[in-house]
Enzyme design. Structure first.
Site, short mmCIF file in Angstrom:
data_model
loop_
_atom_site.label_atom_id
_atom_site.label_comp_id
_atom_site.label_asym_id
_atom_site.label_seq_id
_atom_site.Cartn_x
_atom_site.Cartn_y
_atom_site.Cartn_z
N GLU A 119 23.32 41.45 39.16
CA GLU A 119 21.94 41.95 39.27
C GLU A 119 21.54 42.67 37.97
OE1 GLU A 119 22.60 44.02 43.09
OE2 GLU A 119 21.09 42.65 43.91
N GLU A 139 28.81 39.33 48.24
CA GLU A 139 28.24 40.21 49.27
C GLU A 139 28.61 39.75 50.68
OE1 GLU A 139 26.89 39.75 46.41
OE2 GLU A 139 25.78 41.53 45.79
C1 1HE Z 1 36.25 49.13 42.07
C2 1HE Z 1 35.42 48.01 42.17
C3 1HE Z 1 34.20 48.14 42.90
C4 1HE Z 1 37.17 47.46 41.05
N1 1HE Z 1 33.93 49.35 43.43
N2 1HE Z 1 35.92 50.30 42.62
N3 1HE Z 1 32.01 43.83 44.12
C5 1HE Z 1 33.15 43.19 44.43
O1 1HE Z 1 33.35 42.76 45.54
C6 1HE Z 1 34.18 43.07 43.33
C7 1HE Z 1 35.35 43.99 43.62
N4 1HE Z 1 36.33 44.02 42.55
C8 1HE Z 1 37.24 43.00 42.35
O2 1HE Z 1 37.18 41.96 42.97
C9 1HE Z 1 38.28 43.23 41.29
O3 1HE Z 1 38.43 44.64 41.11
C10 1HE Z 1 37.98 42.59 39.93
C11 1HE Z 1 38.14 41.05 40.05
C12 1HE Z 1 36.59 42.92 39.42
C13 1HE Z 1 38.98 43.11 38.87
O4 1HE Z 1 40.29 42.92 39.34
P1 1HE Z 1 41.50 43.71 38.66
O5 1HE Z 1 42.78 43.20 39.25
O6 1HE Z 1 41.37 43.68 37.18
O7 1HE Z 1 41.28 45.26 39.06
P2 1HE Z 1 41.59 46.00 40.45
O8 1HE Z 1 43.05 46.35 40.50
O9 1HE Z 1 41.04 45.25 41.60
O10 1HE Z 1 40.71 47.32 40.31
C14 1HE Z 1 41.00 48.30 39.33
C15 1HE Z 1 40.35 49.58 39.77
O11 1HE Z 1 38.93 49.39 39.79
C16 1HE Z 1 40.71 49.98 41.19
O12 1HE Z 1 40.66 51.39 41.25
P3 1HE Z 1 42.00 52.27 41.34
O13 1HE Z 1 41.51 53.67 41.45
O14 1HE Z 1 42.76 51.77 42.52
O15 1HE Z 1 42.73 52.00 40.04
C17 1HE Z 1 39.58 49.41 42.01
O16 1HE Z 1 39.39 50.08 43.23
C18 1HE Z 1 38.42 49.65 41.08
N5 1HE Z 1 37.32 48.75 41.37
N6 1HE Z 1 36.01 46.97 41.53
C19 1HE Z 1 34.78 50.38 43.29
N7 1HE Z 1 33.32 47.15 43.02
C20 1HE Z 1 23.12 47.09 45.48
S1 1HE Z 1 24.04 46.10 46.47
C21 1HE Z 1 25.19 45.30 45.44
C22 1HE Z 1 26.28 44.74 46.28
C23 1HE Z 1 27.48 44.35 45.48
O17 1HE Z 1 27.57 44.61 44.29
S2 1HE Z 1 28.70 43.51 46.32
C24 1HE Z 1 29.90 43.16 45.10
C25 1HE Z 1 30.99 44.20 45.07
#
Ligand code: 1HE
Length: 263
Positions: A119, A139
């Site tokens: 977005e 989503e």
């Molecule tokens: C996060 C987020 C997040 C990572 N919110 N903390 N978005 C998603 O569904 C995507 C979610 N994220 C992922 O699928 C993966 O993190 C990634 C593919 C982007 C990256 O993977 P990777 O292996 O490099 O990293 P990781 O181990 O998953 O995450 C590293 C850290 O980033 C970890 O935090 P930590 O404190 O445990 O080290 C994760 O929790 C954090 N992290 N992504 C919060 N999204 C206005 S409405 C909009 C609606 C949406 O955007 S829906 C899509 C949401």
């Protein structure tokens, strides 16, 4: 450039000549968009586009452009429907400030450009992907719905049918296919280098022309055809008679200007 900018913790800004490089700076959280980051975008884009910069490159630190909505914050906050509606309105405020900035905003993408990250990217004027870049709207899988303008901007880029497929099935676009469907306009090895190259080209246009290109087209898309053609004529009246185009038009007349030909 010396500009008095608001303090930001999740976004870093630097300047190269008259180009601002705005970097998402929350790489440990994959540049997930928490409420503070959105407020920082609003504060920054309230000042930056009118500060004299000629173009803005929107990039990110770390391997991923943005993992979208901060899901952990969202889960922890236990928001009411009204709370989240107001959050989404702040996202719209932020992304509208980018789309209607009046200066070119060029996105240098890499890694995940997902959910709210897409977005954000779709509110910029040019999107450049590298080989690592992928686009998704997870989503549906997260039990969520888009709230940061995807129903307008992503649908506009790739069409309603592709957007619905992405949201229902988690389909990911990357590489040449992402270019072909309209998600981004360039696929290169180094998206930030390309973004800087395009920013320098765009920055050499008269500022008023860029203002019209990077605000009027979006405004006109929101109007009826009749109103848009009227607004276009008014805008062209202002832009096409600006003193800054005098020399360029004279150069064409004198046959000293570049011709428009493929190289
Ligand atoms: C996060 C987020 C997040 C990572 N919110 N903390 N978005 C998603 O569904 C995507 C979610 N994220 C992922 O699928 C993966 O993190 C990634 C593919 C982007 C990256 O993977 P990777 O292996 O490099 O990293 P990781 O181990 O998953 O995450 C590293 C850290 O980033 C970890 O935090 P930590 O404190 O445990 O080290 C994760 O929790 C954090 N992290 N992504 C919060 N999204 C206005 S409405 C909009 C609606 C949406 O955007 S829906 C899509 C949401």
């Amino acid at each position: 450039m010396k500009i008095d900018l608001p303090k930001t913790e999740n976004i870093a800004v630097e300047f190269e000549d008259e180009i601002a490089i705005v970097r998402l700076d929350r790489a440990t959280k994959r540049n997930a968009l928490n409420a503070d980051t959105i407020e920082e975008f609003i504060a920054l884009f309230s000042i930056l586009p009118r500060s004299g910069v000629k173009a803005i490159v929107l990039a990110a630190n770390g391997d991923h452009f943005s993992a979208g909505l901060d899901l952990v914050e969202h889960h922890n906050e236990g928001r009411s429907a009204a709370d989240f509606m107001h959050i989404c309105l702040r996202w719209h405020e932020a992304f509208n400030k980018i789309e209607y900035a009046g200066v070119p905003v060029i996105a240098a993408l890499k890694g995940a450009v997902v959910g709210g990250g897409l977005e954000l990217a779709s509110s910029t004027h040019i999107r450049i992907a590298d080989q690592s870049t992928y686009f998704a709207l997870p989503e549906g899988q997260r039990g969520l719905f888009t709230g940061g303008g995807a129903t307008i901007r992503v649908a506009d880029l790739v069409g309603k049918a592709r957007m619905i497929d992405m949201m229902l099935t988690g389909r990911i676009y990357k590489g040449q296919e992402a270019v072909d469907v309209g998600m981004c306009q360039y696929l290169v090895d180094d998206s930030e280098e390309k973004a800087m190259e395009l920013a320098r080209i765009a920055a050499s246009n008269p500022a008023l022309s860029n203002f019209a290109i990077c605000s009027a087209i979006s405004h006109m898309q929101n109007m009826s055809g009749l109103d848009a053609s009227y607004a276009e004529a008014v805008m062209a009246g202002i832009v096409n008679t600006q003193p800054a185009s005098e020399d360029r038009l004279a150069a064409f007349k004198n046959k000293t200007a570049n011709k428009v030909k493929p190289t």
